[in-house]
Write a protein that holds these residues in place. Structure first.
Motif, PDB file in Angstrom:
ATOM      1  N   GLY A 104       0.800  -1.215   0.000  1.00  0.00           N
ATOM      2  CA  GLY A 104       0.000   0.000   0.000  1.00  0.00           C
ATOM      3  C   GLY A 104       0.834   1.265   0.000  1.00  0.00           C
ATOM      4  N   HIS A 105       2.076   1.155  -0.466  1.00  0.00           N
ATOM      5  CA  HIS A 105       2.944   2.326  -0.516  1.00  0.00           C
ATOM      6  C   HIS A 105       2.443   3.289  -1.585  1.00  0.00           C
ATOM      7  CE1 HIS A 105       6.452   4.781  -1.567  1.00  0.00           C
ATOM      8  NE2 HIS A 105       6.929   4.504  -0.376  1.00  0.00           N
ATOM      9  N   ALA A 106       2.328   4.556  -1.228  1.00  0.00           N
ATOM     10  CA  ALA A 106       1.762   5.526  -2.172  1.00  0.00           C
ATOM     11  C   ALA A 106       2.581   6.795  -2.295  1.00  0.00           C
ATOM     12  CB  ALA A 106       0.348   5.880  -1.739  1.00  0.00           C
ATOM     13  N   THR A 107       3.806   6.810  -1.782  1.00  0.00           N
ATOM     14  CA  THR A 107       4.608   8.028  -1.805  1.00  0.00           C
ATOM     15  C   THR A 107       5.276   8.223  -3.161  1.00  0.00           C
ATOM     16  OG1 THR A 107       5.029   7.847   0.552  1.00  0.00           O
ATOM     17  CG2 THR A 107       6.534   9.225  -0.697  1.00  0.00           C
ATOM     18  N   VAL A 113      11.540  14.181  -2.869  1.00  0.00           N
ATOM     19  CA  VAL A 113      11.126  13.290  -1.788  1.00  0.00           C
ATOM     20  C   VAL A 113      12.303  12.423  -1.349  1.00  0.00           C
ATOM     21  CG1 VAL A 113       9.663  11.306  -1.228  1.00  0.00           C
ATOM     22  CG2 VAL A 113       8.690  13.264  -2.442  1.00  0.00           C
ATOM     23  N   PHE A 114      13.012  11.899  -2.312  1.00  0.00           N
ATOM     24  CA  PHE A 114      14.122  10.986  -2.030  1.00  0.00           C
ATOM     25  C   PHE A 114      15.260  11.694  -1.300  1.00  0.00           C
ATOM     26  CE2 PHE A 114      17.668   8.170  -3.239  1.00  0.00           C
ATOM     27  CZ  PHE A 114      17.097   6.944  -2.988  1.00  0.00           C
ATOM     28  N   ASP A 160      11.656  10.802   6.872  1.00  0.00           N
ATOM     29  CA  ASP A 160      11.717  10.182   5.545  1.00  0.00           C
ATOM     30  C   ASP A 160      10.406  10.431   4.801  1.00  0.00           C
ATOM     31  OD1 ASP A 160      12.089   8.522   3.333  1.00  0.00           O
ATOM     32  OD2 ASP A 160      12.997   6.907   4.511  1.00  0.00           O
ATOM     33  N   ARG A 161      10.482  11.049   3.633  1.00  0.00           N
ATOM     34  CA  ARG A 161       9.285  11.280   2.825  1.00  0.00           C
ATOM     35  C   ARG A 161       9.115  10.209   1.751  1.00  0.00           C
ATOM     36  NH1 ARG A 161      10.065  17.772   1.735  1.00  0.00           N
ATOM     37  NH2 ARG A 161      10.041  18.431   3.941  1.00  0.00           N
ATOM     38  N   PHE A 162      10.158   9.440   1.492  1.00  0.00           N
ATOM     39  CA  PHE A 162      10.089   8.366   0.500  1.00  0.00           C
ATOM     40  C   PHE A 162       9.428   7.130   1.114  1.00  0.00           C
ATOM     41  CE2 PHE A 162      12.232   4.957  -2.062  1.00  0.00           C
ATOM     42  CZ  PHE A 162      11.592   5.248  -3.258  1.00  0.00           C
ATOM     43  N   PHE A 163       9.905   6.712   2.293  1.00  0.00           N
ATOM     44  CA  PHE A 163       9.265   5.661   3.081  1.00  0.00           C
ATOM     45  C   PHE A 163       8.841   6.286   4.415  1.00  0.00           C
ATOM     46  CE2 PHE A 163      11.986   2.108   0.964  1.00  0.00           C
ATOM     47  CZ  PHE A 163      11.115   2.064  -0.114  1.00  0.00           C
ATOM     48  N   GLY A 186      16.029  12.161   6.896  1.00  0.00           N
ATOM     49  CA  GLY A 186      15.342  11.780   5.682  1.00  0.00           C
ATOM     50  C   GLY A 186      15.893  10.482   5.123  1.00  0.00           C
ATOM     51  N   HIS A 187      15.442  10.122   3.925  1.00  0.00           N
ATOM     52  CA  HIS A 187      15.791   8.819   3.349  1.00  0.00           C
ATOM     53  C   HIS A 187      17.300   8.644   3.175  1.00  0.00           C
ATOM     54  CE1 HIS A 187      14.526   5.063   1.581  1.00  0.00           C
ATOM     55  NE2 HIS A 187      15.273   5.280   0.507  1.00  0.00           N
TER      56      HIS A 187
END
Length: 202
Positions: A104-107, A113-114, A160-163, A186-187
């Protein structure tokens, strides 16, 4: 043994390597054959096993897509521990390409983001390690029937905005059944907070 994510040279772990070596540990970067269309997850694990060689008291550390490789290594050679840093957690028989929908990952995967939290200078440095990523390892089912019997720790990154942290907390609970360790970052935390991450790894 420091394993990178998809489409990246392991060099982005370099500052953490320096920190770990400064603290008296042998730290090894393991680049995977990400651009080789003939290489799947088995070949990715081969690269890590070869780098381990005759070393003992090994800790396998994996980031992002490296989470699909690290358990395969731990299933093949004796290791002391596995540490996953904001990494994908595979389920038995799950192809990496299916992981996103299955969890259900939706980012969004865009660079902003990365690379969130990196300074412009750190981002420019990170981009030097970008490589092509073959689709080959994304297509085959993850081959293990269960998680390897090795002590496993998971580091959730609060920024983290990626995960995203909430997503990863749920995944760690459902797929590993353990309580994660958390830190700010962050990531690409290994580039923004290398000293803090190195201390946490220890």
């Amino acid at each position: 043994m420091l394993i990178p994510g998809a489409g990246c040279d392991a060099g982005y772990w370099g500052q953490v390597v320096d920190e770990l070596r400064g603290l008296g540990h042998d730290a090894v970067l393991v680049s995977l054959p990400s651009e080789d269309d003939s290489a799947g997850l088995a070949e990715y694990a081969d690269a890590v096993v070869e780098a381990i060689g005759a070393r003992r008291d090994v800790v396998v550390v994996a980031h992002s897509f490296g989470g699909f490789t690290a358990p395969l290594v731990c299933d093949r050679v004796p290791v002391e521990r596995m540490v996953l840093v904001s990494a994908m957690i595979p389920a038995p028989g799950e192809a990496p390409g299916d992981w996103w929908a299955d969890t259900g990952h939706a980012t969004s995967g865009d660079d902003d983001v990365f690379y969130n939290e990196l300074t412009p200078e750190q981002r420019a440095e990170a981009e030097k390690y970008e490589r092509g990523q073959s689709a080959t390892p994304m297509e085959s089912p993850w081959p293990l029937a269960s998680w390897p019997e090795v002590p496993t720790r998971f580091i959730v990154l609060r920024d983290d905005r990626f995960f995203p942290a909430d997503f990863m907390r749920g995944l760690v609970a459902s797929r590993l059944g353990i309580e994660p360790v958390e830190m700010d970052g962050g990531h690409m935390v290994m580039m923004s907070r290398s000293a803090e991450l190195a201390r946490l790894l220890l």
